[in-house]
Motif scaffolding. Structure first.
Motif, PDB file in Angstrom:
ATOM      1  N   CYS A  20      -6.509 -12.052  -4.494  1.00 58.46           N
ATOM      2  CA  CYS A  20      -6.454 -13.396  -5.062  1.00 58.46           C
ATOM      3  C   CYS A  20      -5.988 -14.406  -4.016  1.00 58.46           C
ATOM      4  CB  CYS A  20      -5.503 -13.420  -6.262  1.00 58.46           C
ATOM      5  SG  CYS A  20      -6.184 -12.738  -7.799  1.00 58.46           S
ATOM      6  N   VAL A  21      -4.906 -14.083  -3.329  1.00 58.00           N
ATOM      7  CA  VAL A  21      -4.376 -14.999  -2.321  1.00 58.00           C
ATOM      8  C   VAL A  21      -5.403 -15.238  -1.222  1.00 58.00           C
ATOM      9  CG1 VAL A  21      -2.623 -15.247  -0.526  1.00 58.00           C
ATOM     10  CG2 VAL A  21      -1.965 -14.491  -2.813  1.00 58.00           C
ATOM     11  N   ASP A  22      -6.087 -14.172  -0.817  1.00 58.88           N
ATOM     12  CA  ASP A  22      -7.125 -14.323   0.205  1.00 58.88           C
ATOM     13  C   ASP A  22      -8.231 -15.262  -0.259  1.00 58.88           C
ATOM     14  OD1 ASP A  22      -5.682 -12.514   1.682  1.00 58.88           O
ATOM     15  OD2 ASP A  22      -7.101 -10.853   1.465  1.00 58.88           O
ATOM     16  N   ALA A  23      -8.439 -15.315  -1.584  1.00 54.31           N
ATOM     17  CA  ALA A  23      -9.490 -16.163  -2.146  1.00 54.31           C
ATOM     18  C   ALA A  23      -8.984 -17.549  -2.534  1.00 54.31           C
ATOM     19  CB  ALA A  23     -10.103 -15.476  -3.372  1.00 54.31           C
ATOM     20  N   GLY A  24      -7.716 -17.856  -2.217  1.00 56.80           N
ATOM     21  CA  GLY A  24      -7.172 -19.172  -2.515  1.00 56.80           C
ATOM     22  C   GLY A  24      -6.599 -19.310  -3.912  1.00 56.80           C
ATOM     23  N   ILE A  25      -6.329 -18.195  -4.583  1.00 63.54           N
ATOM     24  CA  ILE A  25      -5.747 -18.205  -5.926  1.00 63.54           C
ATOM     25  C   ILE A  25      -4.249 -17.903  -5.807  1.00 63.54           C
ATOM     26  CG2 ILE A  25      -5.750 -17.091  -8.199  1.00 63.54           C
ATOM     27  CD1 ILE A  25      -8.701 -16.382  -7.699  1.00 63.54           C
ATOM     28  N   ASP A  26      -3.401 -18.768  -6.340  1.00 63.36           N
ATOM     29  CA  ASP A  26      -1.957 -18.544  -6.314  1.00 63.36           C
ATOM     30  C   ASP A  26      -1.574 -17.467  -7.322  1.00 63.36           C
ATOM     31  OD1 ASP A  26      -1.551 -20.499  -4.371  1.00 63.36           O
ATOM     32  OD2 ASP A  26      -1.340 -22.085  -5.873  1.00 63.36           O
ATOM     33  N   VAL A  27      -0.516 -16.720  -7.015  1.00 61.29           N
ATOM     34  CA  VAL A  27      -0.144 -15.550  -7.804  1.00 61.29           C
ATOM     35  C   VAL A  27       1.327 -15.596  -8.180  1.00 61.29           C
ATOM     36  CG1 VAL A  27       0.209 -13.033  -7.657  1.00 61.29           C
ATOM     37  CG2 VAL A  27      -1.943 -14.035  -6.875  1.00 61.29           C
ATOM     38  N   VAL A  28       1.620 -15.228  -9.423  1.00 63.14           N
ATOM     39  CA  VAL A  28       2.973 -14.960  -9.899  1.00 63.14           C
ATOM     40  C   VAL A  28       2.981 -13.538 -10.432  1.00 63.14           C
ATOM     41  CG1 VAL A  28       4.778 -15.584 -11.553  1.00 63.14           C
ATOM     42  CG2 VAL A  28       3.341 -17.372 -10.530  1.00 63.14           C
ATOM     43  N   ILE A  29       4.010 -12.770 -10.078  1.00 64.61           N
ATOM     44  CA  ILE A  29       4.046 -11.357 -10.449  1.00 64.61           C
ATOM     45  C   ILE A  29       5.173 -11.083 -11.433  1.00 64.61           C
ATOM     46  CG2 ILE A  29       4.637  -9.051  -9.566  1.00 64.61           C
ATOM     47  CD1 ILE A  29       2.949  -9.654  -7.141  1.00 64.61           C
ATOM     48  N   LEU A  30       4.847 -10.289 -12.464  1.00 65.06           N
ATOM     49  CA  LEU A  30       5.824  -9.739 -13.398  1.00 65.06           C
ATOM     50  C   LEU A  30       5.700  -8.226 -13.368  1.00 65.06           C
ATOM     51  CD1 LEU A  30       7.862  -9.780 -15.769  1.00 65.06           C
ATOM     52  CD2 LEU A  30       5.893 -10.122 -17.306  1.00 65.06           C
ATOM     53  N   ASP A  31       6.800  -7.540 -13.088  1.00 62.48           N
ATOM     54  CA  ASP A  31       6.777  -6.080 -13.014  1.00 62.48           C
ATOM     55  C   ASP A  31       8.192  -5.562 -13.284  1.00 62.48           C
ATOM     56  OD1 ASP A  31       6.644  -3.271 -11.873  1.00 62.48           O
ATOM     57  OD2 ASP A  31       4.638  -3.952 -11.316  1.00 62.48           O
ATOM     58  N   ASN A  32       8.293  -4.460 -14.036  1.00 63.73           N
ATOM     59  CA  ASN A  32       9.616  -3.882 -14.304  1.00 63.73           C
ATOM     60  C   ASN A  32      10.034  -2.854 -13.260  1.00 63.73           C
ATOM     61  OD1 ASN A  32       8.086  -1.616 -14.918  1.00 63.73           O
ATOM     62  ND2 ASN A  32       8.606  -1.602 -17.111  1.00 63.73           N
ATOM     63  N   LEU A  33       9.158  -2.604 -12.270  1.00 61.51           N
ATOM     64  CA  LEU A  33       9.427  -1.677 -11.162  1.00 61.51           C
ATOM     65  C   LEU A  33       9.659  -0.240 -11.623  1.00 61.51           C
ATOM     66  CD1 LEU A  33      11.638  -3.849  -8.769  1.00 61.51           C
ATOM     67  CD2 LEU A  33       9.138  -3.603  -8.843  1.00 61.51           C
ATOM     68  N   LEU A  34       9.147   0.095 -12.818  1.00 65.61           N
ATOM     69  CA  LEU A  34       9.230   1.484 -13.263  1.00 65.61           C
ATOM     70  C   LEU A  34       8.431   2.385 -12.332  1.00 65.61           C
ATOM     71  CD1 LEU A  34      10.190   3.485 -15.463  1.00 65.61           C
ATOM     72  CD2 LEU A  34       8.061   2.990 -16.693  1.00 65.61           C
ATOM     73  N   THR A  35       7.239   1.947 -11.964  1.00 66.53           N
ATOM     74  CA  THR A  35       6.430   2.670 -10.983  1.00 66.53           C
ATOM     75  C   THR A  35       6.021   1.776  -9.818  1.00 66.53           C
ATOM     76  OG1 THR A  35       4.399   2.180 -12.220  1.00 66.53           O
ATOM     77  CG2 THR A  35       5.501   4.270 -12.699  1.00 66.53           C
ATOM     78  N   GLY A  36       6.145   0.474  -9.975  1.00 67.05           N
ATOM     79  CA  GLY A  36       5.789  -0.452  -8.902  1.00 67.05           C
ATOM     80  C   GLY A  36       6.871  -0.534  -7.845  1.00 67.05           C
ATOM     81  N   ARG A  37       6.575  -1.250  -6.781  1.00 69.17           N
ATOM     82  CA  ARG A  37       7.503  -1.390  -5.656  1.00 69.17           C
ATOM     83  C   ARG A  37       7.747  -2.857  -5.355  1.00 69.17           C
ATOM     84  NH1 ARG A  37       9.259   3.626  -3.273  1.00 69.17           N
ATOM     85  NH2 ARG A  37      10.264   2.104  -1.890  1.00 69.17           N
ATOM     86  N   ALA A  38       9.032  -3.201  -5.218  1.00 76.51           N
ATOM     87  CA  ALA A  38       9.388  -4.587  -4.909  1.00 76.51           C
ATOM     88  C   ALA A  38       8.787  -5.039  -3.587  1.00 76.51           C
ATOM     89  CB  ALA A  38      10.904  -4.737  -4.878  1.00 76.51           C
ATOM     90  N   GLU A  39       8.587  -4.087  -2.656  1.00 77.44           N
ATOM     91  CA  GLU A  39       8.004  -4.447  -1.354  1.00 77.44           C
ATOM     92  C   GLU A  39       6.610  -5.055  -1.505  1.00 77.44           C
ATOM     93  OE1 GLU A  39      10.402  -0.598  -0.580  1.00 77.44           O
ATOM     94  OE2 GLU A  39       9.266  -1.514  -2.218  1.00 77.44           O
ATOM     95  N   PHE A  40       5.884  -4.668  -2.561  1.00 71.23           N
ATOM     96  CA  PHE A  40       4.547  -5.211  -2.775  1.00 71.23           C
ATOM     97  C   PHE A  40       4.586  -6.636  -3.329  1.00 71.23           C
ATOM     98  CE2 PHE A  40       2.751  -0.675  -3.666  1.00 71.23           C
ATOM     99  CZ  PHE A  40       2.824  -0.383  -2.316  1.00 71.23           C
ATOM    100  N   ALA A  41       5.723  -7.013  -3.893  1.00 67.46           N
ATOM    101  CA  ALA A  41       5.806  -8.295  -4.594  1.00 67.46           C
ATOM    102  C   ALA A  41       6.544  -9.370  -3.814  1.00 67.46           C
ATOM    103  CB  ALA A  41       6.491  -8.096  -5.946  1.00 67.46           C
ATOM    104  N   HIS A  42       7.129  -9.009  -2.678  1.00 71.93           N
ATOM    105  CA  HIS A  42       8.035  -9.934  -2.010  1.00 71.93           C
ATOM    106  C   HIS A  42       7.341 -11.189  -1.479  1.00 71.93           C
ATOM    107  CE1 HIS A  42       6.442  -8.008   1.634  1.00 71.93           C
ATOM    108  NE2 HIS A  42       6.854  -9.073   2.279  1.00 71.93           N
ATOM    109  N   ARG A  43       6.019 -11.131  -1.322  1.00 70.53           N
ATOM    110  CA  ARG A  43       5.295 -12.293  -0.785  1.00 70.53           C
ATOM    111  C   ARG A  43       4.989 -13.338  -1.853  1.00 70.53           C
ATOM    112  NH1 ARG A  43       0.211 -11.061   0.767  1.00 70.53           N
ATOM    113  NH2 ARG A  43       0.171  -9.088  -0.380  1.00 70.53           N
TER     114      ARG A  43
END
Length: 344
Positions: A20-43
């Motif tokens: 999305c970002v590469d295509a010019g779409i701004d992103v907001v992330i919601l995740d409880n980090l049960l299986t996700g990683r904060a490192e993926f969301a820091h940007r």
């Protein structure tokens, strides 16, 4: 455009965010980090919490009133785990997803892209399925996806919500720029188990060799996660056009369009990595099916989407990701490198 991606710190959600970002779409992330990683969301603007937390959703939309669409990737996804813990899957994938829909509607966000699964289709003989193929889920995980689709379709018919359900086949690979990949060092899908066998020297299990397929092993459609991410961007860019004349949810298959048996996957893996893998035969697992592969005709017509990455590229990108995963995520990963050799 700005989008909210639930599960945006997971494998697929984080890859969609990067695309999305590469295509010019701004992103907001919601995740409880049960299986996700904060490192993926820091940007990105990142909210750590539950999709059923209505106060948190209200805060997100207050902070970002320009969010124009929700991409819902948050879910539990392990078939075997769903068989042993079905209530957990129905709570997370159905009840909490329903609460999410209520929150986005309350906040006036009427565009909804759902991360669904080809597991909802009736078991066949490893052949091609399109969006009109029979629905007959074979595991609690698959049931949870099908049930939420039914709810979503009813909600679209009765409210201002519009929705596109993207039915994934089997995602492989990683972001080609290695910004993200599978969060787990030991993924539970077939390709993940092959990498585990490669790195540990333990035999790979072919679970079920009596399926009605060309070599007796199950058929899967392996689609590169970067191709999946591209389809999401196209769905967002064409959302209003796609849903304009629809009285219900729009369903689109996303796969490579090619069926690969487990034995064929093993041989392809060996060719790419340049190493032989010890293989043993095991019984079928509960919830498994003969499998299927996607008809992408609707994806081409509605999204202008054609997958461009091969299975070989998916294996190579997975290997590249696993080789750097421990450095990027500060955790243990298999020792995976590409030998550069190919075996004919």
């Amino acid at each position: 455009m700005k989008v909210l991606i639930t599960g945006g710190a997971g494998f697929i959600g984080s890859t969609v965010a990067s695309k999305c970002v590469d295509a010019g779409i701004d992103v907001v992330i919601l995740d409880n980090l049960l299986t996700g990683r904060a490192e993926f969301a820091h940007r990105f603007p990142f909210y750590c919490g539950d999709i059923a937390d209505d106060k948190l959703l209200d805060k997100i939309f207050t902070d970002h009133p320009d969010i124009g669409a929700t991409v819902h990737c948050a879910a539990l996804i392990v078939v075997g785990d769903s068989v042993s813990s079905p209530a957990r899957y129905y709570e997370n994938n159905v009840s909490k997803s329903l609460a999410l829909v209520s929150s986005v509607l309350r906040n006036g966000c009427g565009r909804f892209v759902f991360s669904s699964s080809a597991a909802v289709y009736a078991p066949g003989e490893g052949g091609c399925v399109d969006e009109s193929s029979p629905i007959e889920p074979q595991s609690p995980y698959a049931h949870s996806k099908a049930q939420f689709e039914t709810m979503l379709d009813d909600i679209v018919a009765a409210t201002d919500l519009s929705a596109i359900s993207l039915r994934y086949f089997n995602p492989v690979g990683a972001d080609p720029e290695l910004r993200s990949g599978t969060p787990s060092a030991h993924p539970t899908h077939a390709l993940g188990k092959l990498f585990e066998s490669y790195s540990t020297g333990t035999p790979f299990k072919v679970t079920g060799t009596d399926w009605p397929t060309r070599d007796g092993s199950g058929v899967r459609d392996y689609v590169h996660v970067w191709d999946l991410a591209d389809a999401h961007v196209r769905a967002l860019q064409r959302f209003d056009r796609i849903t304009a004349d629809s009285s219900g949810m729009t369903v689109v298959n996303l796969g490579s369009g090619r069926g690969t048996t487990v034995w064929e996957l093993v041989r392809t893996f060996e060719n790419v990595l340049g190493e032989d893998i010890d293989v043993v035969v095991a019984d079928r697992r509960t919830g498994d099916t003969a499998g299927a592969y996607a008809s992408n005709d609707r994806a081409l017509r509605l999204l202008g989407w054609v997958p461009t990455f091969t299975l070989e590229q998916g294996i190579e990108d997975t290997a590249r990701w696993l080789a750097v995963r421990s450095h990027l995520l500060n955790s243990v990963s298999p020792n995976v490198t590409l030998s550069g050799r190919r075996r004919g």
